[in-house]
Motif scaffolding. Structure first.
Motif, PDB file in Angstrom:
ATOM      1  N   CYS A  20       0.855  -1.263  -0.107  1.00  0.00           N
ATOM      2  CA  CYS A  20      -0.210  -0.049   0.122  1.00  0.00           C
ATOM      3  C   CYS A  20       0.836   1.300   0.080  1.00  0.00           C
ATOM      4  CB  CYS A  20      -0.843   0.025   1.326  1.00  0.00           C
ATOM      5  SG  CYS A  20      -2.140  -1.208   1.081  1.00  0.00           S
ATOM      6  N   ASP A  21       1.891   1.447   0.894  1.00  0.00           N
ATOM      7  CA  ASP A  21       2.723   2.316   0.980  1.00  0.00           C
ATOM      8  C   ASP A  21       3.366   2.590  -0.436  1.00  0.00           C
ATOM      9  OD1 ASP A  21       2.249   2.787   3.596  1.00  0.00           O
ATOM     10  OD2 ASP A  21       3.925   1.661   4.269  1.00  0.00           O
ATOM     11  N   ASP A  22       3.750   1.492  -1.260  1.00  0.00           N
ATOM     12  CA  ASP A  22       4.476   1.804  -2.330  1.00  0.00           C
ATOM     13  C   ASP A  22       3.670   2.081  -3.504  1.00  0.00           C
ATOM     14  OD1 ASP A  22       7.125   1.129  -3.942  1.00  0.00           O
ATOM     15  OD2 ASP A  22       5.560  -0.229  -5.005  1.00  0.00           O
ATOM     16  N   HIS A  23       2.219   1.778  -3.428  1.00  0.00           N
ATOM     17  CA  HIS A  23       1.423   2.230  -4.248  1.00  0.00           C
ATOM     18  C   HIS A  23       1.108   3.623  -4.200  1.00  0.00           C
ATOM     19  CE1 HIS A  23      -2.237   1.641  -6.993  1.00  0.00           C
ATOM     20  NE2 HIS A  23      -2.926   2.369  -5.909  1.00  0.00           N
ATOM     21  N   LYS A  24       1.244   4.272  -2.687  1.00  0.00           N
ATOM     22  CA  LYS A  24       0.928   5.705  -2.858  1.00  0.00           C
ATOM     23  C   LYS A  24       1.867   6.490  -3.439  1.00  0.00           C
ATOM     24  CE  LYS A  24      -1.536   4.947   1.633  1.00  0.00           C
ATOM     25  NZ  LYS A  24      -1.586   4.959   3.111  1.00  0.00           N
ATOM     26  N   LYS A  25       3.097   5.984  -3.555  1.00  0.00           N
ATOM     27  CA  LYS A  25       4.197   6.961  -4.228  1.00  0.00           C
ATOM     28  C   LYS A  25       3.951   7.030  -5.722  1.00  0.00           C
ATOM     29  CE  LYS A  25       7.710   4.579  -1.415  1.00  0.00           C
ATOM     30  NZ  LYS A  25       8.973   3.617  -1.527  1.00  0.00           N
ATOM     31  N   ALA A  26       4.133   8.568  -5.847  1.00  0.00           N
ATOM     32  CA  ALA A  26       3.860   8.840  -7.353  1.00  0.00           C
ATOM     33  C   ALA A  26       4.971   8.789  -8.165  1.00  0.00           C
ATOM     34  CB  ALA A  26       3.469  10.285  -7.353  1.00  0.00           C
ATOM     35  N   TYR A  27       5.059   8.462  -9.565  1.00  0.00           N
ATOM     36  CA  TYR A  27       6.194   8.540 -10.396  1.00  0.00           C
ATOM     37  C   TYR A  27       6.340  10.159 -10.615  1.00  0.00           C
ATOM     38  CZ  TYR A  27       6.130   3.516 -11.211  1.00  0.00           C
ATOM     39  OH  TYR A  27       6.201   2.303 -11.299  1.00  0.00           O
ATOM     40  N   LEU A  28       7.766  10.277 -10.888  1.00  0.00           N
ATOM     41  CA  LEU A  28       8.387  11.428 -11.144  1.00  0.00           C
ATOM     42  C   LEU A  28       7.727  11.453 -12.713  1.00  0.00           C
ATOM     43  CD1 LEU A  28      11.913  12.169  -9.797  1.00  0.00           C
ATOM     44  CD2 LEU A  28       9.462  13.020  -9.205  1.00  0.00           C
ATOM     45  N   GLU A  29       7.400  12.875 -13.142  1.00  0.00           N
ATOM     46  CA  GLU A  29       7.127  12.931 -14.617  1.00  0.00           C
ATOM     47  C   GLU A  29       8.471  13.129 -15.496  1.00  0.00           C
ATOM     48  OE1 GLU A  29       5.023  16.320 -17.674  1.00  0.00           O
ATOM     49  OE2 GLU A  29       4.515  16.189 -15.340  1.00  0.00           O
ATOM     50  N   LEU A  30       8.651  12.158 -16.219  1.00  0.00           N
ATOM     51  CA  LEU A  30       9.992  12.160 -17.316  1.00  0.00           C
ATOM     52  C   LEU A  30       9.774  13.323 -18.417  1.00  0.00           C
ATOM     53  CD1 LEU A  30      12.833  10.783 -18.159  1.00  0.00           C
ATOM     54  CD2 LEU A  30      11.399   9.346 -19.595  1.00  0.00           C
ATOM     55  N   GLU A  31      10.618  14.231 -18.553  1.00  0.00           N
ATOM     56  CA  GLU A  31      10.687  15.214 -19.677  1.00  0.00           C
ATOM     57  C   GLU A  31      11.588  14.975 -20.679  1.00  0.00           C
ATOM     58  OE1 GLU A  31      11.426  18.999 -17.779  1.00  0.00           O
ATOM     59  OE2 GLU A  31       9.295  19.247 -17.303  1.00  0.00           O
ATOM     60  N   ALA A  32      12.692  14.262 -20.475  1.00  0.00           N
ATOM     61  CA  ALA A  32      13.734  13.991 -21.479  1.00  0.00           C
ATOM     62  C   ALA A  32      14.543  12.988 -20.907  1.00  0.00           C
ATOM     63  CB  ALA A  32      14.470  15.218 -22.030  1.00  0.00           C
ATOM     64  N   SER A  33      15.194  12.316 -22.004  1.00  0.00           N
ATOM     65  CA  SER A  33      16.273  11.261 -21.706  1.00  0.00           C
ATOM     66  C   SER A  33      17.304  11.264 -22.916  1.00  0.00           C
ATOM     67  CB  SER A  33      15.858   9.760 -21.574  1.00  0.00           C
ATOM     68  OG  SER A  33      15.075   9.394 -22.863  1.00  0.00           O
ATOM     69  N   TYR A  34      18.551  11.065 -22.403  1.00  0.00           N
ATOM     70  CA  TYR A  34      19.722  11.449 -23.342  1.00  0.00           C
ATOM     71  C   TYR A  34      20.822  10.192 -23.292  1.00  0.00           C
ATOM     72  CZ  TYR A  34      17.647  16.274 -23.148  1.00  0.00           C
ATOM     73  OH  TYR A  34      16.884  17.143 -23.435  1.00  0.00           O
TER      74      TYR A  34
END
Length: 242
Positions: A20-34
């Motif tokens: 449950c604790d892990d489910h509550k964690k939000a993902y960071l929004e990826l803007e770019a990758s290089y």
């Protein structure tokens, strides 16, 4: 009810709580990758203007200057041993972490001169030693991470003596650290847990975010972005700062 059944019920409750604790964690929004031309990048830092990143190679033990889009600007003429962390320091200088030797290196980027400082603390495995370093210019102190066995946040005085130690228990391991001047807080990334964690200066967890990155090994933070380097794929990821 038998002792065995009691233990089974307690285990199930613990696993449900963790899930449950892990489910509550939000993902960071990826803007770019290089893709970056650095073999096994480990550790990350950024200058005050946000125009240059610094990383080290776990494979070649060389220091690199990168653009915010991952281009190699400069290779700094220094070869260390088992480099795992990097931080901006005083003018024209970087701090580097040598994991197995438990040493912090002060490198002058202009002259190429360096000095090494042995950090005295106990850990169980030399291959799970100093994994990250960052400089707090507000208090003129240095933070280092012991990766695991045990996970520790260690604060050093400017003479590299140990000022304080704090046990860390919010992730499976601790692979990179960055001191954020504006908030007076720490950002710690975990390789095994695949999380980016905002913490107090004593290592207490404030907020945790998930990321989809294999072997995140370094983190740097600006007002608007979070940069993460990936050891396994030699990638630089840019996330929107929450």
């Amino acid at each position: 009810m038998s002792l065995l059944k009691n233990r089974a019920i307690i285990f199930i409750i613990m696993m449900l709580t963790i899930s449950c604790d892990d489910h509550k964690k939000a993902y960071l929004e990826l803007e770019a990758s290089y893709k970056i031309n650095v073999s096994e990048p480990s550790g990350l830092s950024i200058n005050d203007s946000g125009t240059q990143l610094y990383t080290v190679s776990d494979n070649t033990s060389v220091v690199y200057t990168l653009s915010p889009t991952g281009d190699v600007i400069q290779t700094i003429d220094f070869k260390g041993s088992n480099l795992e962390g990097v931080s901006t320091y005083t003018k024209n200088k970087l701090l580097l972490a040598e994991e197995s030797n438990k040493k912090i290196v002060v490198l002058d980027m202009v002259t190429g001169e360096s000095s090494k400082h042995k950090i005295k603390y106990k850990n169980k495995d030399k291959n799970s030693g100093i994994e990250g370093v960052t400089f707090d210019n507000n208090s003129n102190t240095i933070f280092i991470l012991n990766e695991k066995e045990p996970g520790k946040l260690i604060r050093l005085q400017n003479d590299f003596s140990v000022l304080s130690t704090h046990d860390l228990n919010f992730a499976a391991d601790y692979s990179g650290i960055f001191y954020e001047n504006s908030s007076n807080q720490l950002w710690i990334v975990s390789d095994q847990s695949k999380t980016v964690n905002k913490c107090t200066l004593s290592g207490e967890l404030i907020e945790s975010f998930k990321i989809k990155v294999a072997q995140p090994e370094g983190i740097a933070v600006t007002d608007n972005h979070i940069y993460v380097v990936c050891d396994a794929r030699a990638m630089l990821y840019v996330y929107k700062k929450p």
